[in-house]
Design a protein around this motif. Sequence first.
Motif, PDB file in Angstrom:
ATOM      1  N   CYS A  12       0.854  -1.186   0.000  1.00 58.26           N
ATOM      2  CA  CYS A  12       0.000   0.000   0.000  1.00 58.26           C
ATOM      3  C   CYS A  12       0.889   1.234   0.000  1.00 58.26           C
ATOM      4  O   CYS A  12       2.039   1.165   0.423  1.00 58.26           O
ATOM      5  CB  CYS A  12      -0.881   0.032   1.252  1.00 58.26           C
ATOM      6  SG  CYS A  12      -2.159  -1.240   1.204  1.00 58.26           S
ATOM      7  N   LYS A  14       0.350   3.823   1.851  1.00 58.84           N
ATOM      8  CA  LYS A  14       0.440   4.207   3.271  1.00 58.84           C
ATOM      9  C   LYS A  14      -0.576   3.351   4.016  1.00 58.84           C
ATOM     10  O   LYS A  14      -1.631   3.021   3.468  1.00 58.84           O
ATOM     11  CB  LYS A  14       0.050   5.693   3.354  1.00 58.84           C
ATOM     12  CG  LYS A  14      -0.155   6.223   4.749  1.00 58.84           C
ATOM     13  CD  LYS A  14      -0.644   7.670   4.687  1.00 58.84           C
ATOM     14  CE  LYS A  14      -1.115   8.152   6.057  1.00 58.84           C
ATOM     15  NZ  LYS A  14      -2.387   7.575   6.483  1.00 58.84           N
ATOM     16  N   LYS A  15      -0.241   2.978   5.222  1.00 56.41           N
ATOM     17  CA  LYS A  15      -1.159   2.147   6.006  1.00 56.41           C
ATOM     18  C   LYS A  15      -2.313   3.016   6.533  1.00 56.41           C
ATOM     19  O   LYS A  15      -2.082   4.070   7.130  1.00 56.41           O
ATOM     20  CB  LYS A  15      -0.353   1.557   7.186  1.00 56.41           C
ATOM     21  CG  LYS A  15      -0.970   0.367   7.822  1.00 56.41           C
ATOM     22  CD  LYS A  15      -0.778  -0.908   7.037  1.00 56.41           C
ATOM     23  CE  LYS A  15      -1.773  -1.926   7.552  1.00 56.41           C
ATOM     24  NZ  LYS A  15      -1.944  -3.091   6.727  1.00 56.41           N
ATOM     25  N   CYS A  16      -3.555   2.608   6.313  1.00 59.06           N
ATOM     26  CA  CYS A  16      -4.706   3.363   6.838  1.00 59.06           C
ATOM     27  C   CYS A  16      -4.802   3.147   8.352  1.00 59.06           C
ATOM     28  O   CYS A  16      -4.357   2.123   8.878  1.00 59.06           O
ATOM     29  CB  CYS A  16      -5.989   2.927   6.154  1.00 59.06           C
ATOM     30  SG  CYS A  16      -5.949   3.172   4.376  1.00 59.06           S
ATOM     31  N   TYR A  18      -7.039   2.251  10.362  1.00 53.08           N
ATOM     32  CA  TYR A  18      -7.931   1.220  10.918  1.00 53.08           C
ATOM     33  C   TYR A  18      -7.566  -0.183  10.424  1.00 53.08           C
ATOM     34  O   TYR A  18      -8.162  -1.165  10.850  1.00 53.08           O
ATOM     35  CB  TYR A  18      -9.379   1.519  10.469  1.00 53.08           C
ATOM     36  CG  TYR A  18      -9.466   1.659   8.963  1.00 53.08           C
ATOM     37  CD1 TYR A  18      -9.693   0.555   8.156  1.00 53.08           C
ATOM     38  CD2 TYR A  18      -9.253   2.893   8.342  1.00 53.08           C
ATOM     39  CE1 TYR A  18      -9.713   0.662   6.776  1.00 53.08           C
ATOM     40  CE2 TYR A  18      -9.274   3.011   6.959  1.00 53.08           C
ATOM     41  CZ  TYR A  18      -9.510   1.898   6.190  1.00 53.08           C
ATOM     42  OH  TYR A  18      -9.521   2.000   4.828  1.00 53.08           O
ATOM     43  N   CYS A  19      -6.581  -0.290   9.532  1.00 51.11           N
ATOM     44  CA  CYS A  19      -6.427  -1.532   8.768  1.00 51.11           C
ATOM     45  C   CYS A  19      -5.389  -2.481   9.356  1.00 51.11           C
ATOM     46  O   CYS A  19      -4.251  -2.084   9.611  1.00 51.11           O
ATOM     47  CB  CYS A  19      -6.040  -1.191   7.330  1.00 51.11           C
ATOM     48  SG  CYS A  19      -5.767  -2.664   6.327  1.00 51.11           S
ATOM     49  N   SER A  23      -0.337  -5.925   4.772  1.00 47.00           N
ATOM     50  CA  SER A  23       0.113  -5.024   3.706  1.00 47.00           C
ATOM     51  C   SER A  23       1.184  -4.093   4.265  1.00 47.00           C
ATOM     52  O   SER A  23       1.145  -3.731   5.441  1.00 47.00           O
ATOM     53  CB  SER A  23      -1.058  -4.206   3.147  1.00 47.00           C
ATOM     54  OG  SER A  23      -1.430  -3.201   4.040  1.00 47.00           O
ATOM     55  N   GLY A  56      -6.124  -6.809  -1.879  1.00 48.48           N
ATOM     56  CA  GLY A  56      -4.942  -6.400  -1.137  1.00 48.48           C
ATOM     57  C   GLY A  56      -5.267  -5.842   0.225  1.00 48.48           C
ATOM     58  O   GLY A  56      -6.326  -6.103   0.759  1.00 48.48           O
ATOM     59  N   GLY A  57      -4.345  -5.060   0.670  1.00 50.80           N
ATOM     60  CA  GLY A  57      -3.340  -4.312  -0.069  1.00 50.80           C
ATOM     61  C   GLY A  57      -3.930  -3.485  -1.216  1.00 50.80           C
ATOM     62  O   GLY A  57      -5.117  -3.230  -1.267  1.00 50.80           O
ATOM     63  N   THR A  58      -3.021  -3.130  -2.078  1.00 48.07           N
ATOM     64  CA  THR A  58      -3.399  -2.261  -3.201  1.00 48.07           C
ATOM     65  C   THR A  58      -2.904  -2.833  -4.528  1.00 48.07           C
ATOM     66  O   THR A  58      -1.830  -2.455  -5.017  1.00 48.07           O
ATOM     67  CB  THR A  58      -2.830  -0.831  -2.965  1.00 48.07           C
ATOM     68  OG1 THR A  58      -3.241  -0.378  -1.669  1.00 48.07           O
ATOM     69  CG2 THR A  58      -3.329   0.148  -4.014  1.00 48.07           C
ATOM     70  N   ASN A  87      -7.372   1.298  -5.623  1.00 49.14           N
ATOM     71  CA  ASN A  87      -7.404   2.388  -4.648  1.00 49.14           C
ATOM     72  C   ASN A  87      -7.372   3.707  -5.394  1.00 49.14           C
ATOM     73  O   ASN A  87      -6.502   3.909  -6.253  1.00 49.14           O
ATOM     74  CB  ASN A  87      -6.188   2.332  -3.723  1.00 49.14           C
ATOM     75  CG  ASN A  87      -6.382   1.339  -2.621  1.00 49.14           C
ATOM     76  OD1 ASN A  87      -6.861   0.241  -2.876  1.00 49.14           O
ATOM     77  ND2 ASN A  87      -6.030   1.708  -1.411  1.00 49.14           N
ATOM     78  N   ARG A 124      -6.838   7.947   4.860  1.00 45.54           N
ATOM     79  CA  ARG A 124      -6.792   7.583   3.431  1.00 45.54           C
ATOM     80  C   ARG A 124      -5.894   8.557   2.672  1.00 45.54           C
ATOM     81  O   ARG A 124      -5.711   9.698   3.097  1.00 45.54           O
ATOM     82  CB  ARG A 124      -8.213   7.614   2.841  1.00 45.54           C
ATOM     83  CG  ARG A 124      -9.177   6.665   3.502  1.00 45.54           C
ATOM     84  CD  ARG A 124      -8.896   5.228   3.188  1.00 45.54           C
ATOM     85  NE  ARG A 124      -9.069   4.904   1.787  1.00 45.54           N
ATOM     86  CZ  ARG A 124      -8.893   3.678   1.296  1.00 45.54           C
ATOM     87  NH1 ARG A 124      -8.517   2.684   2.087  1.00 45.54           N
ATOM     88  NH2 ARG A 124      -9.069   3.435   0.010  1.00 45.54           N
TER      89      ARG A 124
HETATM   90  S1  SF4 Z   1      -5.328  -2.553   2.445  1.00 49.09           S
HETATM   91 FE1  SF4 Z   1      -6.693  -0.849   1.960  1.00 49.09          FE
HETATM   92  S2  SF4 Z   1      -7.468  -0.288   3.936  1.00 49.09           S
HETATM   93 FE2  SF4 Z   1      -5.635  -1.493   4.329  1.00 49.09          FE
HETATM   94  S3  SF4 Z   1      -3.931  -0.025   4.445  1.00 49.09           S
HETATM   95 FE3  SF4 Z   1      -4.061  -0.694   2.351  1.00 49.09          FE
HETATM   96  S4  SF4 Z   1      -5.337   0.878   1.394  1.00 49.09           S
HETATM   97 FE4  SF4 Z   1      -5.677   1.047   3.547  1.00 49.09          FE
END
Ligand code: SF4
Length: 359
Positions: A12, A14-16, A18-19, A23, A56-58, A87, A124
Motif C-alpha cells: 500500500c 500508506k497504512k490506513c 484502521y487496517c 500489507s 490487497g493491499g493495493t 485504490n 486515506r
Molecule cells: S489494504 Fe486498503 S485499507 Fe488497508 S492499508 Fe491498504 S489501502 Fe488502507
Amino acid sequence: MIDAIYIHIPFCVKKCNYCDFVSFSNNKNRDLYIKYLIKELKLYSNYVYDTVYIGGGTPSLLKIEEVKEILNSINIAKNAEITFEINPKTVDYEKLKELKNLGINRVSIGCQSFNNETLKILGRIHNSEIAIKTYKDARKAGFDNINLDLMFAVPGQTLKTLKKDLNVLEELSPQHISIYSLILEENTKFWEMKKSGELNLVGEDLEAEMYKYIIEYLENIGYNQYEISNFSKTNYESKHNLKYWRNQHYVGAGLGASGYIQNKRYKNEITFEKYFEKIDNKKFPIKEVEKLNDRHIEEYKYILGLRLVREGVEILNSEYVEIAEKLIKRHLLNRIKNRYFLTKKGLFLANDVFVEFIK
Ligand code: SF4
Ligand SMILES: C[S@@+](CC[C@H](N)C(=O)[O-])C[C@H]1O[C@@H](n2cnc3c(N)ncnc32)[C@H](O)[C@@H]1O
C-alpha cells in the motif's frame, strides 16, 4: 471442486489508520514478491477458475506487465468473473483501460466515504473528488460491473454526513456496494489512539441507527441487500464472494492469504522470508492449517450461509434445527421449509446468532 482463487497483493502507499490486513507501505521485496507469487500460483496449475479476485493491499499499484504475468500464470475459464481492487489515487484512465484490456471485468474501488473529514480520520491517501474521478474513469474505461467499498460508524461521522455519502452513492449508481461498520483492530493506529483516549468511537445505538438507515436507503433506490454488508443491483452479486458464503472451496495465494481446500482451511505465511523460503523448497507457503471435521464443516456452513440474508441456509440436522428453532422464538431467525434466514432484528444481532451454532 475448486474454481475460485483469491490472490493477495500486500503493498500500500500508506497504512490506513484502521487496517490490520497484511500489507506494507514500503517497497521492500516488491519485485521479488511478484516472482514468488507467480511460482506459488503455478503450484495450483491443476485448477481452472471461473472467479478470480485480486485483492490487497493495493493491487492497483502493480504495473500492467505484472498484472498480465499474474493472470497468465493461472488457468481462467471462459466468461470468468475477474475482480481487481483499485485504490483511488493509484490509477488513471489509461491504466484502467489497460486493465480492462487484460480481461478484468469487475473492479472494486475503496472509496470508504465521500466526506473529506472522514477520509482524513481514516488516514486515506485520497479525497472525495479523487475517489469520484476514479469511479468515473473506470466507467469511461468500459467497466460495467463496479463495486464501491464504504465504511460507516467512523469516529466523527454523523447521520447527516452518512446521508450525504448515500446521496453520492445514489448519484454514482455503481452495480455493487460493500458497506462495513468500523471494526477496531489491534495493531492499528486507531487501536493506539483509543488506548490514549484520542479516539471517540461511535456508540452502539448510533451505529445501529446508521445501519438501519443504510439498508432502507439502498433498498429504496433499487439495491438488494443480499449479504449483511453487501448490496447489489439485480444479477450483480459478487460471484466470487458468494462462493465464500456458500462455504465452497477456493485457493488463497499470496502473503497472508487464506484458502479452503479439501476440507482444510489454511493461512499462508505472513513474512516474506518464510513465504520465499517455503516456495524455494517447492512447498506450499502455508503457515497454519485447520483440518475440519464434519461438525466444523456444518458450523461454517450455517454461520456463513446465514450471512446471505435472502438465500439463507438449509438446516436438516436435528441438533442444529433445535438451535435454529430457539432462535426463531427469539425473533432472530425465520424459516421457509428447511431454509433459515436472519430476521430484520437478527441482522442487527448477527454475531449473537452465529455463536449459538458453535459448540
Ligand atoms: S489494504 Fe486498503 S485499507 Fe488497508 S492499508 Fe491498504 S489501502 Fe488502507
Ligand atoms: C482490505 S481492504 C482492501 C481494499 C483497498 N486496499 C482499499 O482500502 O481501498 C477491503 C475493505 O475492507 C474494509 N475494511 C478494512 N479494514 C476495516 C476495518 N477495520 N473495519 C471495517 N472495514 C474495514 C474497507 O472498506 C476496505 O475497502
